[in-house]
Design an enzyme around this catalytic site. Sequence first.
Site, PDB file in Angstrom:
ATOM      1  N   LYS A   1       0.829  -1.214   0.000  1.00 38.34           N
ATOM      2  CA  LYS A   1       0.000   0.000   0.000  1.00 38.34           C
ATOM      3  C   LYS A   1       0.864   1.264   0.000  1.00 38.34           C
ATOM      4  O   LYS A   1       0.515   2.256  -0.629  1.00 38.34           O
ATOM      5  CB  LYS A   1      -0.907   0.029   1.233  1.00 38.34           C
ATOM      6  CG  LYS A   1      -2.043  -0.984   1.216  1.00 38.34           C
ATOM      7  CD  LYS A   1      -2.903  -0.775   2.460  1.00 38.34           C
ATOM      8  CE  LYS A   1      -3.720  -1.991   2.820  1.00 38.34           C
ATOM      9  NZ  LYS A   1      -4.223  -1.920   4.199  1.00 38.34           N
TER      10      LYS A   1
ATOM     11  N   LYS B   1      -6.643 -11.640  -7.991  1.00 36.19           N
ATOM     12  CA  LYS B   1      -7.613 -12.003  -6.965  1.00 36.19           C
ATOM     13  C   LYS B   1      -8.937 -11.287  -7.253  1.00 36.19           C
ATOM     14  O   LYS B   1      -8.935 -10.146  -7.713  1.00 36.19           O
ATOM     15  CB  LYS B   1      -7.041 -11.537  -5.620  1.00 36.19           C
ATOM     16  CG  LYS B   1      -7.867 -11.899  -4.430  1.00 36.19           C
ATOM     17  CD  LYS B   1      -7.182 -11.431  -3.158  1.00 36.19           C
ATOM     18  CE  LYS B   1      -8.218 -11.270  -2.063  1.00 36.19           C
ATOM     19  NZ  LYS B   1      -7.660 -10.925  -0.767  1.00 36.19           N
TER      20      LYS B   1
ATOM     21  N   LYS C   1     -13.784  -6.156  -6.269  1.00 36.88           N
ATOM     22  CA  LYS C   1     -14.795  -5.298  -6.855  1.00 36.88           C
ATOM     23  C   LYS C   1     -14.145  -4.230  -7.735  1.00 36.88           C
ATOM     24  O   LYS C   1     -14.600  -3.959  -8.836  1.00 36.88           O
ATOM     25  CB  LYS C   1     -15.564  -4.647  -5.709  1.00 36.88           C
ATOM     26  CG  LYS C   1     -16.714  -3.830  -6.176  1.00 36.88           C
ATOM     27  CD  LYS C   1     -17.615  -3.550  -5.006  1.00 36.88           C
ATOM     28  CE  LYS C   1     -18.685  -2.576  -5.424  1.00 36.88           C
ATOM     29  NZ  LYS C   1     -19.781  -2.530  -4.468  1.00 36.88           N
TER      30      LYS C   1
END
Length: 339
Positions: A120, A200, A203
Amino acid sequence: MTTPASSGTKKRVFSGMQPSGEAHLGNYLGALRRWVQMQDDWDCVWCIVDEHAITAGGDPAELPGNVFDLAVSYLAVGLDPEKAIIFVQSDVPEHTELAWLFNAVTPVGDLERMTQFKDKAQRFESIPAGILNYPILQAADILLYKADAVPVGEDQKQHLELTRDIARKFNAAYGETFPETEPLIEEGVGRIMGLDGEAKMSKSLGNTVPVLAEPDEIWNRVRTAVTDPQRVRKSDPGRPDVCNVFTLHGFFSDVGTRADIDRRCRSAEIGCVDCKRILSDNIAAAFGPFRERAAEYHANPRLVREILDDGAERARAIAKQTMAEVRDRMGLDWRKATG
Ligand code: TRP
């Protein structure tokens, strides 16, 4: 005063999901399906972790709707407020309070070592502290309820190890308070690959199917799914063992159907479109009851509100006890000095 590890004889589990709206197939297969199954045998606490979501920098105007939509998904797939505590993290301020106190026993080096942090962090020029401290809040979520176990995906294993370290360090510094929570990682499920066959399911990548999708929409998504890349023409024999669509059949189609598809794919008797059609129909059948239940909540949003309000109240009753104990252990009760 000590908080009972769990009520009655059942062991307690805690888990949570970030609210990014309606749940999708990956959430269902990787987590929710299993949470539903655990509800009879465990003392369950299911959370919507909106305070984790803010570290991802979403739009504040969208957060309430995203929490509501995830709550409806939780209820629609079968999380049951009669059996479990279902609530929203920010309704229980003890989560952030305990996270702050855990700062005292968490080495910065441990946080910097988290692979999710490293991933991140690359997206920022100036890394927000919340990205680094994210796993401390997660540890607080879990330990506030003295959870015995946490059903999570493989990707959360490292965060669970850190949770155990935090519990151990806290206990060593302030006295035995927290359990060493076990991660429950489901065997044989692994990462649920997206319909693109590349990443993976998520959404944001658009490679999945919403759990409340109508049959048409399910088909529109499933038909785009990537199959065996070496099978170019329908007359080419396929390899179910490397086909992601076949993997998904494993969750939605019965043994006989799977054996049949396996054989007919290898012999090129069935094409990918037909195989996907069967998968799509089976997903639509499995998700049908979810759509029905969701319709009730959409028609009556107050019901969702009452369930989450009640869940927060029950969560808070446990959280308060743990915090009283923690404050006492950490010397955060100055009135003692007044006799
Ligand atoms: N970090 C988890 C995820 O991204 C979400 C989460 C927050 C969580 N707190 C938790 C999961 C506590 C399990 C237990 O999936």
